[in-house]
Design a protein around this motif. Sequence first.
Motif, mmCIF file in Angstrom:
data_model
loop_
_atom_site.group_PDB
_atom_site.id
_atom_site.type_symbol
_atom_site.label_atom_id
_atom_site.label_comp_id
_atom_site.label_asym_id
_atom_site.label_seq_id
_atom_site.Cartn_x
_atom_site.Cartn_y
_atom_site.Cartn_z
ATOM 1 N N ARG A 65 -21.837 8.356 -33.568
ATOM 2 C CA ARG A 65 -22.982 7.703 -34.185
ATOM 3 C C ARG A 65 -22.466 6.681 -35.176
ATOM 4 O O ARG A 65 -21.513 6.941 -35.901
ATOM 5 N N PHE A 66 -23.098 5.521 -35.200
ATOM 6 C CA PHE A 66 -22.744 4.512 -36.170
ATOM 7 C C PHE A 66 -23.744 4.584 -37.305
ATOM 8 O O PHE A 66 -24.954 4.672 -37.087
ATOM 9 N N LEU A 67 -23.239 4.584 -38.518
ATOM 10 C CA LEU A 67 -24.082 4.657 -39.689
ATOM 11 C C LEU A 67 -24.272 3.260 -40.266
ATOM 12 O O LEU A 67 -23.334 2.463 -40.270
ATOM 13 N N MET A 98 -18.941 3.794 -53.089
ATOM 14 C CA MET A 98 -19.716 4.124 -51.896
ATOM 15 C C MET A 98 -20.808 5.102 -52.322
ATOM 16 O O MET A 98 -20.539 6.091 -52.985
ATOM 17 N N ARG A 99 -22.045 4.784 -51.938
ATOM 18 C CA ARG A 99 -23.177 5.672 -52.228
ATOM 19 C C ARG A 99 -23.788 6.135 -50.917
ATOM 20 O O ARG A 99 -24.110 5.328 -50.052
ATOM 21 N N ILE A 100 -23.959 7.430 -50.789
ATOM 22 C CA ILE A 100 -24.566 8.009 -49.594
ATOM 23 C C ILE A 100 -25.781 8.785 -50.065
ATOM 24 O O ILE A 100 -25.704 9.584 -50.996
ATOM 25 N N ALA A 108 -18.225 13.318 -40.319
ATOM 26 C CA ALA A 108 -18.304 11.864 -40.147
ATOM 27 C C ALA A 108 -18.009 11.159 -41.463
ATOM 28 O O ALA A 108 -17.323 10.133 -41.491
ATOM 29 N N LEU A 109 -18.488 11.707 -42.564
ATOM 30 C CA LEU A 109 -18.222 11.120 -43.879
ATOM 31 C C LEU A 109 -16.727 11.186 -44.195
ATOM 32 O O LEU A 109 -16.152 10.217 -44.688
ATOM 33 N N ALA A 110 -16.094 12.304 -43.885
ATOM 34 C CA ALA A 110 -14.654 12.439 -44.129
ATOM 35 C C ALA A 110 -13.866 11.421 -43.316
ATOM 36 O O ALA A 110 -12.914 10.800 -43.820
#
Length: 118
Positions: A65-67, A98-100, A108-110
């Motif tokens: 998946r592309f974020l 970076m803000r999530i 995926a975040l890692a």
Amino acid sequence: MARRTRRLWTDEENRSICLRTTAPGVSVAQVALRYAVNANLTFKWLRDPKYRPKPGTGSEDVGLRFLPVEIVKEAPVIRQMPATDNHIEIDLADGHRMRISGSYYPEALARLIRGLTV
């Protein structure tokens, strides 16, 4: 002078790399660069029926998946976000932040963070 060794890819690795080229908005050159493969070699694999992705199969089948990512200049005033809003802020070594917000896949975040710090 050091001898260069040739990297040998398994058939499964070839298929996997070729499958990654089917993701929308991704170029073969981007995929080749990510896996340290010459783009011409990737095109050669794509012409080979043994490695070519079958029609109807795409990267969505392998869980990719592309974020959406937005790079913005940091505002001079930083406000504290309430802990209940499910936000993560990460200060990167190069001075970027970076803000999530919202839900995310930790794996995926890692991978994203590892990719940004390389």
